[in-house]
Scaffold this motif. Structure first.
Motif: not given
Ligand SMILES: Nc1ncnc2c1ncn2[C@@H]1O[C@H](COP(=O)(O)OP(=O)(O)O)[C@@H](O)[C@H]1O
Ligand SMILES: [Mg+2]
Lengths: 315, 304
Positions: B52-53, B73-74, B77-78, B82, B102, B104-106, B146
């Motif tokens: 997962v970086g 990465y972006e 991971i999208a 996890g 969370y 708001r971050m995707s 999440q």
């Protein structure tokens, strides 16, 4: 909302959902209240101000002619005398709220700086200590952007605390000493002459200049907390800088270490350059001071961002 | 064969001069639940962190839907939801506020989707309480919520059964099986306990000392198991059963116990013995194959 705005919003939600933040607000409120209560007598202006000032002016005049009074004290007294003579002459009554609010620097400001440094120091390190950094990072968002949002949120919080602090000073000062002082001109000395300036803008100029130091300290605390993931270290070092930084730096400079004049804490107080004045330290100008500040700022930021980008998150 | 959603190619990690992960390769396909099993300290979490970086990859690569986690990465991971190590969230916020952060971050996660995942993990009753009041089981559910928010194609869950009671494990197994089948997700679940994995996973990879020592389907793991095992027949009358069996299987040793008899049999011999007993009017109440559980098998493999 753009992604960066959303990220800043997230950080603000975290900061302002913490009970600690609201305890800080309560503390600030209490401090300003205490300052108003215990300072009430010294800020309160008497209705007889004219007669009192006339008397004080005579004493100041006498002191200025007295060879036993040291020069420094004389300089202060002569400024005071000029302003007070102007007051009497132009019939501008001194107002308690003006003196009270400007004394923000001696009461609320240190508390505000301490709170802000705590927020800055916790921003990154608390994500590590709570373990939340993992779920924060496994999002389709560049690490740089996450850290930038954290930094900007700390700055937003700093602005909030400063405005709150000033707002409380104005509000309580107004209640205690009368709101008419907001519009009475503030008297100051510019190029050897007494001038009338708008009080509110004078206050904000003062506060704005003291924010320069605050931003530098915040950036420093943020860097320490990001690089060492240790909020105590960040709070400790930045507070040491805040309370002792300029004293220690000046002493090292005075001991003959010329290069200390390019150190951070000798250059954070830009108010010395106001009204065409010059620094006490030879060779320092507004330009050099700004350069020193920008270089420090960049070093702090680069150190934070590079370590954050590269770090293995293994907790 | 379908295209794998995750490809792990010769993944290695060196920490402080020591190889912690020594070259792991496997693929994960849509619709499967993969059990990543190994004793504590085997390197499960370290592998997942690289996937997962969270940490850098020393050698090898991880591809998620073809995107390299290290180089892209972006994008990579999208597709991933996890939990790593523990489902640590902001305890001073409610479960719902955590999910909002969370979300708001995707891109494109709506309020409706938040409500949906809360329903999937059955946390409706507690979602507006502070996470500090949650049990570990509830936090695992919130962690799963999440992970599902942005409708990823891949789920990576590090020890998600930690802190769950048997009912919770049963529920988790059901969600994961359903997600794999209905949404065609690829799900990786790590654990150091086999007992739960047996019914949750389609395939199992066993990791030990930073090496993947075996990857097999659960069915193969169990069915290959053809060595003779102790089998308990609960019967009555016991002495008749013993007689009959000894007659027909003279080479077997029959042991009498309180409830019945125990014989050492391979899996395929069991039907013959039970038919024999029934045809001789012995009452048969139950058969227990003291089969080596996956657990024992796992211990056998990892302790060799
Ligand atoms: N940051 C680290 N520094 C040193 N050793 C580590 C670090 N992280 C993990 N290890 C070691 O790597 C091995 C694997 O750990 P881990 O991946 O957490 O195992 P698991 O999740 O399978 O229990 C352990 O022996 C652990 O001690
Ligand atoms: Mg682990």
């Amino acid at each position: 909302m753009g992604l960066l705005m959303k990220l800043i919003h997230n950080e603000n939600v975290k900061t302002f959902s913490r009970i600690g933040t609201w305890i800080m607000v309560a503390f600030l409120f209490g401090t300003v209240l205490m300052h108003a209560i215990f300072g009430y007598d010294s800020y309160k202006q008497s209705p007889n101000w004219k007669a009192e000032l006339v008397k004080q002016n005579q004493e100041d005049l006498k002191a200025l002619q007295d060879p036993k009074v040291p020069e420094e004290e004389k300089a202060n007294k002569s400024e005071r005398l000029m302003i007070n003579q102007y007051r009497v002459e132009k019939d501008i009554a001194p107002t308690g709220v003006q003196f009270f609010a400007l004394d923000y620097k001696m009461g609320g400001e240190s508390l505000t700086v301490i709170f802000i440094l705590i927020v800055a120091a916790m921003s990154v390190s608390s994500e590590f200590s709570m373990g939340t950094i993992k779920l924060l990072m496994i999002r389709p968002v560049n690490r740089m952007k996450i850290l930038l949002a954290k930094y900007l949120s700390v700055i937003v919080t700093a602005i909030f605390f400063v405005l709150l602090s000033i707002g409380l000073y104005l509000l309580m000062g107004g209640i205690a000493f009368g709101f008419e002082g907001f519009t009475t001109p503030y008297l100051t000395i510019l190029k050897g002459k007494v001038v009338e300036v708008n009080f509110i803008s004078h206050l904000f100029q003062n506060v704005g200049l003291s924010c320069v130091q605050m931003v530098m300290l915040v950036t420093f605390a943020f860097m320490i907390s990001t690089v060492f993931r240790n909020s105590s270290l960040a709070i400790g070092l930045s507070l040491l800088g805040y309370f002792m930084g300029s004293i220690i730096s000046f002493q090292i400079y005075a001991a003959g270490y010329e290069w200390m004049k390019y150190s951070l804490f000798i250059n954070t107080d830009l108010s010395i350059y106001l009204d065409d004045r010059v620094s006490m330290i030879e060779g320092l100008t507004l330009g050099t001071s700004l350069t020193v500040l920008v270089i420090h700022f960049l070093v702090f930021m680069i150190a934070s961002f590079v370590t954050f980008q590269k770090r293995d998150i293994a907790i | 064969m379908e295209k794998p959603l995750i490809q792990i190619k010769n993944l290695k990690k060196k920490i402080k001069g020591k190889w912690i992960i020594k070259g792991i390769s496997f693929d994960l396909y849509p619709g499967e639940v993969f059990g990543f099993l190994g004793p504590n300290g085997a390197g499960k979490t370290t592998t997942i962190r690289m996937m997962v970086g969270l940490t850098s990859i020393t050698e090898g690569e991880v591809l998620i839907e073809g995107y390299s986690i290290a180089k892209n990465y972006e994008k990579a991971i999208a597709k991933v939801g996890g939990i790593v190590e523990n489902p640590d969230m902001y305890k001073f916020l409610t479960g719902y506020k955590n999910l909002e952060l969370y979300a708001r971050m995707s891109p494109g996660v709506s309020k409706k989707r938040i409500d949906e995942v809360v329903k999937i993990v059955e946390l409706e009753h507690a979602i507006h309480q502070k996470v500090s009041t949650y049990s570990l089981g509830m936090r695992q559910r919130l962690g799963l919520a999440q992970a599902l928010l942005h409708q990823p194609s891949v789920l990576i869950l590090d020890e998600p059964t930690n802190g769950l009671d048997p009912a919770g494990i049963h529920d988790l197994r059901n969600y994961l099986r359903r997600l794999a089948k209905e949404e065609q997700m690829a799900i990786l679940v790590s654990s150091h306990l086999l007992s739960e994995m047996e019914m949750m996973c389609d395939r199992i990879g066993i990791i030990q000392n930073g090496e993947l020592i075996r990857v097999e389907t659960v069915r193969d793991l169990i069915e290959k198991d053809e060595q003779a095992k102790q089998v308990l027949f609960e019967v009555e009358p016991i002495h008749v059963a013993q007689q009959v069996i000894e007659q027909h299987f003279p080479q077997k040793r029959v042991e009498r116990v309180e409830k019945g008899v125990i014989i050492s049999l391979s899996r395929s011999e069991i039907p013959a013995v039970s038919a024999l007993l029934v045809s001789n009017q012995v009452q048969l109440f139950g058969i227990q194959r003291k089969s080596k559980s996956l657990e024992e098998k796992f211990l056998e493999i990892t302790h060799q």
